[in-house]
Motif scaffolding. Structure first.
Motif, mmCIF file in Angstrom:
data_model
loop_
_atom_site.group_PDB
_atom_site.id
_atom_site.type_symbol
_atom_site.label_atom_id
_atom_site.label_comp_id
_atom_site.label_asym_id
_atom_site.label_seq_id
_atom_site.Cartn_x
_atom_site.Cartn_y
_atom_site.Cartn_z
ATOM 1 N N LEU A 338 -2.313 20.928 11.391
ATOM 2 C CA LEU A 338 -2.248 20.589 12.808
ATOM 3 C C LEU A 338 -0.815 20.308 13.244
ATOM 4 C CD1 LEU A 338 -5.353 18.227 13.103
ATOM 5 C CD2 LEU A 338 -5.183 20.631 13.791
ATOM 6 N N LYS A 339 -0.499 20.668 14.478
ATOM 7 C CA LYS A 339 0.784 20.348 15.081
ATOM 8 C C LYS A 339 0.699 18.984 15.759
ATOM 9 C CE LYS A 339 2.151 25.169 15.904
ATOM 10 N NZ LYS A 339 3.295 25.173 14.965
ATOM 11 N N ILE A 340 1.860 18.412 16.059
ATOM 12 C CA ILE A 340 1.931 17.090 16.672
ATOM 13 C C ILE A 340 2.845 17.150 17.891
ATOM 14 C CG2 ILE A 340 2.464 14.652 16.327
ATOM 15 C CD1 ILE A 340 2.474 16.488 13.188
ATOM 16 N N TYR A 341 2.305 16.803 19.057
ATOM 17 C CA TYR A 341 3.111 16.680 20.264
ATOM 18 C C TYR A 341 3.659 15.259 20.322
ATOM 19 C CZ TYR A 341 1.269 21.132 21.959
ATOM 20 O OH TYR A 341 0.940 22.449 22.090
ATOM 21 N N ASN A 407 11.042 20.548 12.093
ATOM 22 C CA ASN A 407 9.793 20.908 11.430
ATOM 23 C C ASN A 407 8.881 21.625 12.419
ATOM 24 O OD1 ASN A 407 6.970 20.556 10.442
ATOM 25 N ND2 ASN A 407 7.995 19.452 8.780
ATOM 26 N N PRO A 408 8.365 22.799 12.064
ATOM 27 C CA PRO A 408 7.569 23.564 13.032
ATOM 28 C C PRO A 408 6.280 22.879 13.462
ATOM 29 C CG PRO A 408 7.462 24.544 10.836
ATOM 30 C CD PRO A 408 8.532 23.503 10.779
ATOM 31 N N ARG A 409 5.867 21.838 12.755
ATOM 32 C CA ARG A 409 4.671 21.103 13.168
ATOM 33 C C ARG A 409 4.951 20.201 14.366
ATOM 34 N NH1 ARG A 409 1.993 17.672 8.746
ATOM 35 N NH2 ARG A 409 0.352 17.604 10.328
ATOM 36 N N LEU A 410 6.207 19.851 14.580
ATOM 37 C CA LEU A 410 6.559 18.902 15.629
ATOM 38 C C LEU A 410 6.872 19.635 16.929
ATOM 39 C CD1 LEU A 410 8.902 16.501 13.624
ATOM 40 C CD2 LEU A 410 6.423 16.355 13.935
ATOM 41 N N ILE A 411 6.199 19.246 17.989
ATOM 42 C CA ILE A 411 6.476 19.787 19.324
ATOM 43 C C ILE A 411 7.026 18.636 20.155
ATOM 44 C CG2 ILE A 411 5.535 20.944 21.357
ATOM 45 C CD1 ILE A 411 3.346 22.055 19.489
ATOM 46 N N ARG A 412 8.323 18.656 20.360
ATOM 47 C CA ARG A 412 9.047 17.556 21.000
ATOM 48 C C ARG A 412 9.049 17.784 22.515
ATOM 49 N NH1 ARG A 412 14.212 19.038 17.632
ATOM 50 N NH2 ARG A 412 13.423 21.024 18.443
ATOM 51 N N VAL A 413 8.466 16.824 23.241
ATOM 52 C CA VAL A 413 8.196 17.006 24.668
ATOM 53 C C VAL A 413 9.086 16.104 25.515
ATOM 54 C CG1 VAL A 413 6.447 16.903 26.482
ATOM 55 C CG2 VAL A 413 5.793 17.592 24.155
ATOM 56 N N LEU A 414 9.800 16.719 26.453
ATOM 57 C CA LEU A 414 10.444 15.997 27.543
ATOM 58 C C LEU A 414 9.622 16.245 28.804
ATOM 59 C CD1 LEU A 414 14.158 16.966 26.803
ATOM 60 C CD2 LEU A 414 13.160 14.679 26.554
ATOM 61 N N ALA A 415 9.520 15.251 29.676
ATOM 62 C CA ALA A 415 8.638 15.383 30.839
ATOM 63 C C ALA A 415 9.309 14.834 32.085
ATOM 64 C CB ALA A 415 7.321 14.655 30.598
ATOM 65 N N GLY A 416 8.973 15.417 33.236
ATOM 66 C CA GLY A 416 9.516 14.952 34.506
ATOM 67 C C GLY A 416 8.529 15.168 35.639
ATOM 68 N N PRO A 595 -7.051 36.911 23.374
ATOM 69 C CA PRO A 595 -6.041 36.009 22.821
ATOM 70 C C PRO A 595 -4.636 36.541 23.003
ATOM 71 C CG PRO A 595 -7.104 37.228 21.062
ATOM 72 C CD PRO A 595 -7.846 37.565 22.324
ATOM 73 N N ALA A 596 -3.718 35.609 23.216
ATOM 74 C CA ALA A 596 -2.289 35.916 23.233
ATOM 75 C C ALA A 596 -1.586 34.817 22.459
ATOM 76 C CB ALA A 596 -1.769 35.989 24.671
ATOM 77 N N THR A 597 -0.330 34.989 22.210
ATOM 78 C CA THR A 597 0.387 34.036 21.378
ATOM 79 C C THR A 597 1.219 33.104 22.238
ATOM 80 O OG1 THR A 597 0.518 35.644 19.606
ATOM 81 C CG2 THR A 597 2.047 33.780 19.500
ATOM 82 N N LEU A 598 1.033 31.804 22.038
ATOM 83 C CA LEU A 598 1.840 30.821 22.756
ATOM 84 C C LEU A 598 3.138 30.611 22.001
ATOM 85 C CD1 LEU A 598 2.002 28.711 25.036
ATOM 86 C CD2 LEU A 598 1.042 27.073 23.429
ATOM 87 N N HIS A 599 4.237 30.699 22.726
ATOM 88 C CA HIS A 599 5.555 30.558 22.107
ATOM 89 C C HIS A 599 5.837 29.110 21.750
ATOM 90 C CE1 HIS A 599 9.881 30.721 21.517
ATOM 91 N NE2 HIS A 599 10.008 29.782 22.440
ATOM 92 N N HIS A 600 6.233 28.887 20.517
ATOM 93 C CA HIS A 600 6.841 27.615 20.109
ATOM 94 C C HIS A 600 8.028 27.954 19.234
ATOM 95 C CE1 HIS A 600 3.831 24.978 21.710
ATOM 96 N NE2 HIS A 600 2.876 25.567 21.044
#
Length: 601
Positions: A338-341, A407-416, A595-600
């Protein structure tokens, strides 16, 4: 966030901004003045702010553009010019359409929920309430509690009580509940909320017929040498499974289609007081609804059970050690597939009183000298602290080289703020924060602006068809707006554009004497099949505009004057009566079929 509301600025704020713009435009070539003035007036008049569902009456605090250069930067943003300090466009978008996915925000774990998260319903109870015959509610005197939070002893004539499922319109399970406990004492149930069928030490079988009062459990006596503790209230049919599967099966079933779960409200992120790891909520706490949030262990276990990526919103006051311990537990307990946001707090840009994380960020930003303007200092501190949090996670997950890919599991989010793209510019470019992130998140709600007090006269004279059509028109405008203001999140900054929240936004709490009638109207609109059609159009617009993951707000919540947020109004709602939930499922099914691929990164 409990939700969000978009409101027009006050006329005073508009006048202020127009005056500032005029003052600075005197330095511009005459050929540009007219266009810049019109663009900026339109921009500032359409600035909208998002407020929590339970705090709707607070007006917008305009950006405090004290220094002249900040005003000039804002004007350039309005005109669509490139700001100084923007990164060079060296990162190119991946060709092709980005796949859209749907996630879900979970509603808060509170006693008055119409959601059934746990098999052991005692986990949603309120903190203990002190009572005494003849005294006012909760005026029974201080309660003596154990270190674990159970009632240690009672004074003469004193009792302790708690409640669950109150104010839910009786939307909780009917049948035989099982109450298990350790220790010795006397337990009763107030308001005929449960009838004891069988009783033996440590075990009661209860008959429960749902009612508006909910279930009121009272401790009338407890043995100080062996106090009542470890209370568990097992919902019907789950005695044999609750220990190995702590979550209610229907709760799991209705969340299973959503492959990302945002835990913002489960973490009680807004105005959180958590700072040190030792004070975090724990699985062994008497209740997970006591105000500190749900234990991380339960959040991880839910993600593992659903095979859904968790989205965590770290408390704004959390120390580096807290962040490190949090990340370590996730690393060691979460399914490695699993990935982690990862997000620092929630809506730090929002200056409404319910979001004291914004005041904290402002104070920290000013103390560090990040800017003279308080609001800009706030945004820069948010950006800077987010990157610090990301780096701690990267270290825990094995990346110690500053130049290494995260690490590809980590999805680092900035928000506004969705309706104020200027905030994205400040957040992403401060110390090149975009280089340390993977996604930029916004909250693109829709309401047709029917939820503002200024619209009430028109609302009172509009048919349901006209109300729906105005919302549909707003949805149609989202594609061009997103393309104009957010396409460069991907093309210039190389980040995914995602939505931390989204959905409809009909809120009636600002309508004064008309509030009851408007709440009834908005509830009816949310139950109407046309709302499901709007959801489909809304999601298609988001996808066509390059949007990635969108987390709906929220899963289960009753409809009130504070908003009709739930995809479901109550946990066991017949799906044929839930057009929003059905529209979400239909969108997921279409995505699965194509299905399509979501870019990360």
């Amino acid at each position: 966030m409990y939700g969000s509301i978009r409101i027009w600025e006050s006329y005073e704020s508009r006048a202020k901004h127009d005056s500032i713009a005029k003052e600075n435009l005197e330095q511009q070539p005459r050929s540009k003045i007219k266009k810049l003035t019109l663009d900026c007036r339109n921009y500032f008049r359409k600035v909208k702010i998002q407020f929590p569902a339970r705090h709707r009456r607070h007006r917008f605090r305009p950006l405090q553009m004290g220094p002249l250069i900040l005003v000039f930067l804002a004007i350039l943003t309005c005109a669509g010019l490139v700001l100084s300090g923007s990164p060079p466009p060296t990162i190119q978008a991946t060709p092709g359409q980005v796949s859209s996915q749907l996630g879900m925000n979970l509603n808060s774990v509170v006693s008055y929920t119409s959601q059934w998260p746990f098999a052991d319903a005692f986990k949603i109870t309120r903190p203990w309430i002190s009572g005494r015959p003849g005294a006012a509610f909760s005026e029974g005197g201080p309660l003596k509690l154990t270190a674990d939070g159970w009632v240690a002893a009672l004074e003469p004539n004193q009792f302790a009580e708690t409640v669950l499922f109150e104010d839910t319109k009786a939307h909780y399970p009917q049948g035989q509940y099982l109450l298990l406990y350790d220790g010795e004492g006397e337990i009763q149930f107030n308001f005929d909320s449960a009838r004891i069928l069988q009783q033996q030490p440590g075990r009661m079988v209860l008959q429960v017929i749902p009612q508006d009062t909910g279930i009121w459990l009272q401790i009338r006596a407890t043995n100080p040498q062996n106090p009542l503790r470890n209370l568990r209230l097992i919902l019907p049919g789950l005695e044999k499974t609750y220990q190995r599967q702590p979550f209610h099966p229907l709760f799991l079933e209705r969340l299973r289609p959503f492959k990302t779960i945002r835990f913002m409200d489960w973490m009680q992120t807004n105005s959180s007081t958590l700072q040190n790891w030792a004070n975090r909520p724990r699985p062994e706490d008497p209740s997970q609804g006591a105000g500190k949030g749900v234990a991380l262990e339960y959040m991880i276990d839910l993600a593992n059970t659903l095979q859904a990526n968790p989205w965590f919103t770290l408390p704004h006051r959390a120390t580096d050690d807290y962040v490190r311990q949090f990340a370590t537990l996730v690393r060691d307990r979460l399914d490695p597939n699993l990935k982690i946001y990862i997000e620092y707090s929630n809506e730090v840009w929002n200056t409404a009183p319910a979001f004291n994380q914004s005041k904290y960020a402002e104070q920290q930003g000013l103390a560090l000298g990040l800017a003279e303007d308080p609001y800009l200092a706030l945004l820069r501190y948010y950006s800077q602290r987010s990157v610090e949090v990301f780096k701690i996670w990267e270290t825990v997950f094995g990346s110690t080289d500053p130049g290494a890919v995260a690490n590809p599991r980590l999805i680092r989010v900035l928000a506004g703020q969705y309706a104020n793209p200027w905030t994205s510019e400040q957040i992403l470019t401060w110390k090149n924060a975009y280089q340390q992130a993977d996604a930029y998140a916004i909250a693109p709600y829709f309401s047709g602006d029917w939820d503002t007090a200024e619209q009430l006269p028109q609302l009172l004279n509009s048919s349901e068809a006209q109300i729906f059509e105005k919302m549909a028109a707003e949805i149609r405008s989202y594609g061009p707006y997103l393309q104009k203001n957010y396409s460069r999140v991907r093309s210039q900054f190389g980040l995914d554009l995602i939505a931390y929240e989204g959905g409809q936004h009909l809120v009636s709490s600002s309508f004064g004497d008309q509030e009851p009638a408007m709440t009834t109207l908005f509830t009816r609109l949310n139950r109407h099949p046309r709302m499901g059609e709007l959801y489909s159009q809304y999601l298609q617009q988001w996808q066509a505009s390059g949007g990635g993951l969108l987390c709906h707000f929220v899963d289960v919540s009753p409809y009130t004057q504070h908003g009709s947020w739930g995809a479901l109004e109550y946990q066991d709602q017949p799906l044929a009566t839930a057009p929003k939930y059905q529209a979400l499922l239909n969108f997921i099914q279409r995505q699965t079929a194509s299905p399509a691929t979501l870019h990360h990164r």
